[in-house]
Scaffold this active site. Structure first.
Site, PDB file in Angstrom:
ATOM      1  CB  ALA A   1     -11.933 -10.349   7.916  1.00 14.44           C
ATOM      2  N   GLY A   2      -8.812  -9.423   6.193  1.00 16.26           N
ATOM      3  CA  GLY A   2      -7.460  -9.922   5.947  1.00 16.26           C
ATOM      4  C   GLY A   2      -6.496  -9.430   7.018  1.00 16.26           C
TER       5      GLY A   2
ATOM      6  CD  GLU B   1       5.393  -1.204   8.306  1.00 14.22           C
ATOM      7  OE1 GLU B   1       4.797  -2.195   8.772  1.00 14.22           O
ATOM      8  OE2 GLU B   1       5.637  -1.053   7.104  1.00 14.22           O
TER       9      GLU B   1
ATOM     10  CG  MET C   1      -3.567  -4.463   5.555  1.00 10.01           C
ATOM     11  SD  MET C   1      -2.232  -3.510   6.278  1.00 10.01           S
ATOM     12  CE  MET C   1      -2.634  -1.883   5.685  1.00 10.01           C
TER      13      MET C   1
ATOM     14  CB  CYS D   1      -0.947   0.006   1.208  1.00 13.50           C
ATOM     15  SG  CYS D   1      -0.114  -0.021   2.804  1.00 13.50           S
TER      16      CYS D   1
END
Length: 544
Positions: free
Chosen positions: A285-286, A207, A288, A143
């Site tokens: 609901a993956g 992260e 991320m 992303c």
């Protein structure tokens, strides 16, 4: 093997164009904000003065000696390359190049068009390696970034071909890509992927999700033709660096992720009085989406609706968080769920928007107690919510580029920790470059061993024939072992002087001098054979 004219033309054109430059230059490349790298262009690539044409008189002499009338165009392109341009592809080794667009340089509306889904990575690698000047390739598309890593026979031509390929596959004009892209070569490319894996180049410094994404590049690339030794070794080493940085520094301590930053942004935009009562909807609901749910729970949310294609993932999340009311709804009920939500988080892999202006226009207004605006927090690339939704008075859309507001507040402390990580990255970069340098002499080592083995076998056969047929197996084995031992001891010295793996003080230039000396002494012709192998491989690709 016949070489197609189009192929030879492209190759020879690249050689003549790169020989045309007559002075060294440097180019400024941007990776992280505030960091500028000045990368010198190698003189060997541009000032080599390579002669790519074959003189008409040379061709005439050759044709007359063979008794055949021919023209220069009938000469094998491979022979032309071998005789006039060997230095171009061998003495200057192939370059590792990164052609990238990241959140630091490129807006999301451009990145989403260039994004390549994980399922398409093998196809992309294959297409990239079919380009004339690309030997190996890998794709890192997340992303926050779209980066293509290649091993290129020519830096200039390789970048040009990859950029044209990106434009063709995405529909983004070349001028637009060039406006936002960054280019890194060799050592700088190595350092960049190490920084990426360590989380130093992320929007959210430190992260951890990016390390998992780098691992996925290796997992997807396994067995894919084109994900070769150099690129595979680079990404595997990057994984090692990412793990080491997180183990030996505190860069990940207290670090936020894109998902947690999304939750923080939503709470920043909501009145504080309604943090506990705002109606939350999570679409997807993956990985991320699951992280969004976890961070919502950590902030005190006790009830939310989750929309997903199937219920399995939602059920698994519900099992982990038994104290929270998680309501599953299928994708077909998405708009009905949106009508009853104040904040909508989207994180799906859909390549088309889930919400456009017309969808949101018909939704009932939200209560004034939650600010009177329906918030869309879109952390997907490509985006799940159309930018046109922002034109409505009762809705606001935030995407991954808007997370900078949250990240800025958490960055100063981790910047200090990043200094520790840079020392590790610098050390690991030297180790990787030493490993890559050691690959330079592999063809010579193989040919020298094969040369010695041919002599050993021939002399052994002579010896055995003189000894007769009545010698025992034990004696045969003893003589064979003796010949092998003599060869290995004789080769030990030359082999030691072909090593350049960082284990001793020998420099790459010294090792290459030794390599060229052995090539001359034993007529190994490694340069020509490597060139021939590269060109034949590219020819075979173009003929498929």
């Amino acid at each position: 093997m016949a070489i197609p004219t189009a192929f030879s033309g492209a190759k020879l054109e690249s050689l003549s164009s790169s020989a045309a430059a007559t002075s060294p230059a440097s180019i400024g490349l941007f990776c992280n904000p505030g960091r500028v790298r000045r990368l010198p262009i190698q003189k060997g690539l541009f000032n080599s003065g390579i002669r790519c044409e074959v003189a008409a008189s040379d061709v005439l002499d050759q044709s007359q000696s063979s008794g055949n009338v021919t023209s220069s165009s009938s000469l094998s392109a491979l022979e032309q390359l071998k005789t006039s341009a060997a230095d171009r592809y061998t003495k200057e080794r192939s370059s590792i190049v990164v052609i990238g667009l990241s959140i630091h340089t490129t807006p999301v509306e451009v990145r989403e068009k260039l994004a390549i889904p994980e399922a398409e990575w093998p196809r992309a690698i294959g297409e990239l390696c079919n380009l004339n000047h690309i030997e190996e390739a890998a794709v890192l598309s997340t992303c926050n970034r779209m980066e293509i890593y290649v091993v290129a026979l020519s830096q200039h031509r390789g970048v040009k071909e990859v950029t044209e390929w990106m434009s063709k596959t995405s529909g983004v004009p070349i001028t637009e890509i060039c406006k936002h892209r960054f280019l890194l070569y060799n050592n700088d490319a190595t350092q960049h992927i190490f920084e990426v894996s360590a989380g130093l180049d992320s929007l959210v410094l430190g992260e951890g999700q990016i390390l998992a994404q780098v691992k996925q590049v290796v997992k997807v690339g396994q067995g894919v033709t084109g994900f070769g030794r150099n690129i595979s070794g680079l990404f595997k080493h990057a994984i090692t660096v990412g793990k080491r940085v997180r183990t030996e520094t505190n860069i990940a301590a207290g670090a936020v992720s894109v998902s947690s930053a999304a939750v923080e942004l939503a709470l920043m935009k909501l009145p504080e009085s309604c943090h506990a009562t705002a109606r939350m909807l999570v679409i997807g609901a993956g990985k991320m989406g699951k992280l969004v749910i976890k961070h919502l729970v950590a902030k005190g949310c006790t009830k939310m609706v989750v929309v997903n294609r199937s219920e399995d993932r939602v059920s698994a999340i519900r099992e982990e968080m038994k104290d929270v009311e998680i309501i599953y709804k299928p994708l077909s009920e998405m708009l009905n769920c949106a009508a009853e939500a104040d904040v909508i988080f989207t994180s799906t892999a859909s390549e088309t928007p889930l919400f456009i202006k017309e969808h949101v226009l018909d939704l009932p207004p939200v209560a004034a107690s939650v600010g009177g605006l329906r918030l869309f927090i879109d952390i997907s690339v490509p985006r799940n919510v159309g930018a046109c939704v922002n034109e409505l008075e009762n809705a606001r859309v935030y995407n991954v580029d808007d997370l900078k507001e949250v990240v800025a507040a958490n960055k100063e402390d981790r910047l200090r920790k990043a200094m520790e990580a840079q020392a590790i990255i610098s050390e690991e970069s030297k180790q990787f470059e030493a490993w890559r340098d050691s690959l330079e002499t592999v063809p010579t080592i193989k040919k020298l061993r094969a040369y010695a083995e041919r002599i050993r076998v021939a002399e052994l056969e002579k010896c055995m024939s003189k000894m007769g047929d009545d010698i025992s197996k034990k004696t045969k084995k003893a003589v064979d072992d003796l010949s092998r031992g003599i060869v290995n001891k004789l080769l030990h010295g030359p082999m030691q002087h072909l090593r350049c793996d960082g284990s001793d003080s020998r420099t790459l230039s010294e090792t290459l001098e030794n390599m060229h000396a052995l090539n001359r002494m034993f007529s190994l012709e490694t340069d020509i054979s490597v060139l021939e192998q590269k060109i034949r491989a590219k020819v075979e690709q173009t003929q498929k």
